[in-house]
Design an enzyme around this catalytic site. Structure first.
Site, PDB file in Angstrom:
ATOM      1  CE1 TYR A 128      -5.286   3.561   2.032  1.00 42.35           C
ATOM      2  CE2 TYR A 128      -5.363   2.806   4.294  1.00 42.35           C
ATOM      3  CZ  TYR A 128      -5.093   2.563   2.967  1.00 42.35           C
ATOM      4  OH  TYR A 128      -4.622   1.342   2.572  1.00 42.35           O
ATOM      5  CE  LYS A 179      -1.811   3.740   4.300  1.00 39.60           C
ATOM      6  NZ  LYS A 179      -1.947   2.345   3.883  1.00 39.60           N
ATOM      7  CD  GLU A 188       2.608  -2.652  -2.513  1.00 40.60           C
ATOM      8  OE1 GLU A 188       3.062  -2.220  -1.442  1.00 40.60           O
ATOM      9  OE2 GLU A 188       2.085  -1.933  -3.377  1.00 40.60           O
ATOM     10  CG  LEU A 243       2.204   2.455   0.779  1.00 49.88           C
ATOM     11  CD1 LEU A 243       1.502   3.623   0.104  1.00 49.88           C
ATOM     12  CD2 LEU A 243       1.380   1.949   1.940  1.00 49.88           C
TER      13      LEU A 243
END
Ligand code: PMP
Length: 287
Positions: free
Chosen positions: A33, A151, A183, A207
Site C-alpha cells: 500500500y 510496505k 522506527e 520502511l
C-alpha cells in the site's frame, strides 16, 4: 457522505465496492500500500510514492497494476470526486484472487492484481492540534518480520503497538530490536542532541519513508547536522528533542518517551522548524 472509491478500473460508491473473499490481500496479507497526503487539493510527493510502490511490488514478484500516469489520474479523480482539500489517498495493490486459497502464488498471466483506492477527508491535516502538543511515546519490542522496507499490509503488530500506547495513556510506540530503535509503528524516528539530528540508516529493518527522505534533504539544506546511525532508547530519552516523520503526520514532535519528558516537555525548535519547512516546500511542489 458516501465516498466514491476506485476498485479495479471502476469508480463506485463505497457501499457498492467489493473484492473477493479469496483475495490474497484478505487471506494472506499478500499486498502492498501507499498513503499520499493531499494539501490544498494537491498531492504531496506523488513521485516518491509511485517509485516506492513499484519497488514494493518488484520485491514481492508482483505485477504493476497500473502505469504512473493512470495512478496519477485515479488519485486526482478521487480527490476531485470526493472534494478533498486536506486529507489522504490510500492505495492498495494485492496479488488478487484465483478463486481459492493456496500458499503458492497464482499465475500472474491469469490472476490480475486487485487495486483499490479511497480517500480520507482530514480537514486539519496540516494544522493538526496533536502537532502543537507533541506526541508521548512508549518503547516496545520490535517483533515484526525482516522485510520492513517493503510496505506490506501486514499491520497487525503496528496496530497492537498503537493500542499498547493508548492503554499507557500515550500516542504512539517506538520499536526496539537488539537494543536499538528501529522506527515508530507508522513513522520514522529521530532525536536531536546538541543540534545534531540522529536517525537510523536505511536497510531492510525499516520502511524507507518518503517523508524521511524529503525531511533529511531539507534539514541538510538548512545546514542542520545529520547522523544516520543506530541509537538506543536511552540516548533518545536524554535528547534535547525528538520527532517522527510520515506522509500523513509530516513532522510530529515527540515530547515524552517512556514517561521521561524531553527538554521542557514541549515540541522542540528543530522539530517545529522542520515541520514548517516541510509543509511549506511540499505545498509548493504538490501536483
Ligand atoms: N515506518 C513505518 C513502519 C510506516 O508505516 C511509515 C508510514 N507508512 C513510515 C515509516 C513513514 O513513511 P512515509 O514517510 O513514507 O509515510
Amino acid at each position: 457522505m458516501t465516498r466514491t472509491v476506485y476498485v479495479n478500473g471502476e469508480y463506485l460508491p463505497e457501499t457498492e465496492a467489493t473484492v473477493s473473499i479469496f483475495d490474497r490481500g484478505f487471506l494472506m496479507a499478500d499486498g502492498v500500500y501507499e498513503v499520499t497526503s493531499v494539501l490544498g487539493g494537491k498531492l504531496i510527493d506523488f513521485e516518491g510514492h509511485v517509485v516506492r510502490l513499484a519497488r514494493s511490488l518488484k520485491e514481492l514478484d508482483m505485477q504493476p497494476a497500473c502505469s504512473r500516469g493512470e495512478l496519477l489520474e485515479i488519485h486526482r479523480e478521487l480527490v476531485k470526486l470526493n472534494n478533498i482539500d486536506e486529507g489522504l489517498v490510500y492505495l492498495q495493490v494485492t496479488r488478487g484472487s484465483d478463486g481459492d486459497r493456496d500458499f503458492v502464488f497464482p499465475d500472474p498471466k491469469t490472476t490480475k492484481p486487485t487495486i483499490v483506492l479511497f480517500t480520507q477527508n482530514k480537514p486539519n491535516l496540516a494544522d493538526n492540534p496533536a502537532a502543537k502538543k507533541g506526541a508521548k511515546i512508549i518503547s516496545i519490542e520490535d517483533i515484526r518480520w525482516g522485510r520492513r522496507d517493503i510496505k506490506t499490509v501486514q499491520l497487525l503488530y503496528p496496530s497492537m503497538g498503537k493500542m499498547m500506547a493508548k492503554k499507557a495513556g500515550c500516542d504512539d510506540a517506538w520499536l526496539i530490536e537488539d537494543g536499538h530503535v528501529t522506527e515508530g509503528t507508522s513513522n520514522n524516528a529521530y532525536f536531536v542532541k546538541d543540534g545534531t539530528i540522529v536517525t537510523r540508516p536505511l536497510s531492510t529493518d525499516i520502511l524507507h519513508g518518503i517523508t524521511r527522505k524529503a525531511v533529511l534533504r531539507m534539514a541538510a539544506e538548512a545546514q542542520l547536522k545529520i547522523e544516520e546511525r543506530l541509537f538506543t532508547i536511552d540516548e533518545a530519552k536524554e535528547a534535547d528533542e525528538a520527532f517522527t516523520t510520515s506522509a500523513s503526520a509530516f513532522v510530529m514532535p515527540v515530547v515524552e518517551i517512556d514517561g521521561v519528558a524531553l527538554g521542557d516537555g514541549t515540541p522542540g525548535p528543530i522539530a517545529k522548524r522542520l515541520r514548517e519547512i516541510y509543509l511549506d516546500e511540499s505545498r509548493k511542489a504538490a501536483i
